[in-house]
Design an enzyme around this catalytic site. Sequence first.
Site, mmCIF file in Angstrom:
data_model
loop_
_atom_site.group_PDB
_atom_site.id
_atom_site.type_symbol
_atom_site.label_atom_id
_atom_site.label_comp_id
_atom_site.label_asym_id
_atom_site.label_seq_id
_atom_site.Cartn_x
_atom_site.Cartn_y
_atom_site.Cartn_z
ATOM 1 N N ASP A 159 3.792 -3.770 -5.861
ATOM 2 C CA ASP A 159 4.409 -5.039 -5.449
ATOM 3 C C ASP A 159 5.927 -4.941 -5.476
ATOM 4 O OD1 ASP A 159 2.075 -6.363 -4.923
ATOM 5 O OD2 ASP A 159 2.048 -7.523 -6.778
ATOM 6 N N GLU A 171 0.832 -1.206 0.000
ATOM 7 C CA GLU A 171 0.000 0.000 0.000
ATOM 8 C C GLU A 171 0.867 1.257 0.000
ATOM 9 O OE1 GLU A 171 -3.130 -0.085 -0.523
ATOM 10 O OE2 GLU A 171 -3.224 -2.274 -0.417
#
Length: 417
Positions: A362, A281
């Site tokens: 990611d 996040e």
Amino acid sequence: MSTSSFTTLFLVAVLAGLAVRIPLALRHARHVSAHRNAVPPAFATAIGLDAHRKAADYTVARVHLGLVDLLVSTVWLLILTLGGGLQALFDLSAGVLDAGSLGQGVAFLTLVAVASWLVDLPLGLYRSFVLEARFGFNRLTPRLFVADTLKGALLAALIGLPLLAGALWLMGAMGEHWWLWVWAAWLGFNLLAMLIYPSFIAPLFNRFQPLEDGDLKTRIEALMTRCGFRLSGLFVMDGSKRSAHGNAYFTGFGGSRRIVFFDTLLEKLDPAEVEAVLAHELGHYHHHHLWKRLAVIGTGSLAFFALLGALAQQGWFFTGLGMTATGAAPTLVLFSLALPVFTFPLTPLMSHWSRRHEFEADAYAARQAPAASLISALVKLYRDNASTLTPDPLYSRVYDSHPPAAVRIARLEAAVR
């Protein structure tokens, strides 16, 4: 453009959308069903066959319900427009209030919203109390549903009605370029909502408690320091009172930024895995994904509001969609109903852009926390949320905002190596 030409164009766009969306959904359901009895090799050691079958059945059930929803919403759209439903609601409100007045415009838009909510209600109830319950996810009680509905209605009355009144007033008072003023007000409200939502609106529906001291909080604070990220607090939300699905999210911006964990997520993941999910996040913030999306949405909405301003001057826009009445309120409601019909081709582009953002987040997470922890966290979330591991590739390219599980895990495993 003539009335009949625009009506024909609208119908062609509606039917073309159905001709694409229905086969895609059926293709997706067939693909998932065909792979129901074999766990993909990459997940064979982490996800059992029973869990894989549950995810397949859950996905297919959601697709089938989505098709019903699509057909119901399409029929309702045609009833409102070409079937004369909007004109009937306009006449109903005009029978009580002066036609074309600010109060009548607000009443008309409210009638449309309430009628549409009533049409959506049966499927919404079925989704929560039948489909989600069948697969063990629903924890929403009838009493809580009623409470949520009443709170939502109250918020709509306190916030939505003044906003509608303001938009209608601007459309009538700001001359030829009213659409620019309405766009600025719309954009300003959305930014303000991001600021006040965490502290004033979200607590009306859920309980938020500060994250307790311990290994998890220590890990998160260390991650914040490594990433140079400041926020106003770490909170745990009682998401379990409505659903068994786990999640975590950032909300707010500037001094109101906070991290919120569903209590269900903390039950499923260990501290290292939560840290990795949070690092993902943070990747979105590191790459400024939120602001990039706001820039695209803001620019795109400006173009749409300019189009709205042009269409408001065209009689065929109203009569072509089944209304004899014109003015600010009919313009807003017709545009909001017709726009999604014509913008569906943008869906694959936005989905592709979103998947790129997920890959970037990611990659950032893999630099800030062990990639293996993010992999194990994702596998658990796929399993516990019954997310299919075998989506149809074409369907995924069109709709999915996140990369398919196998592709996403493969990239992270490459980072580990």
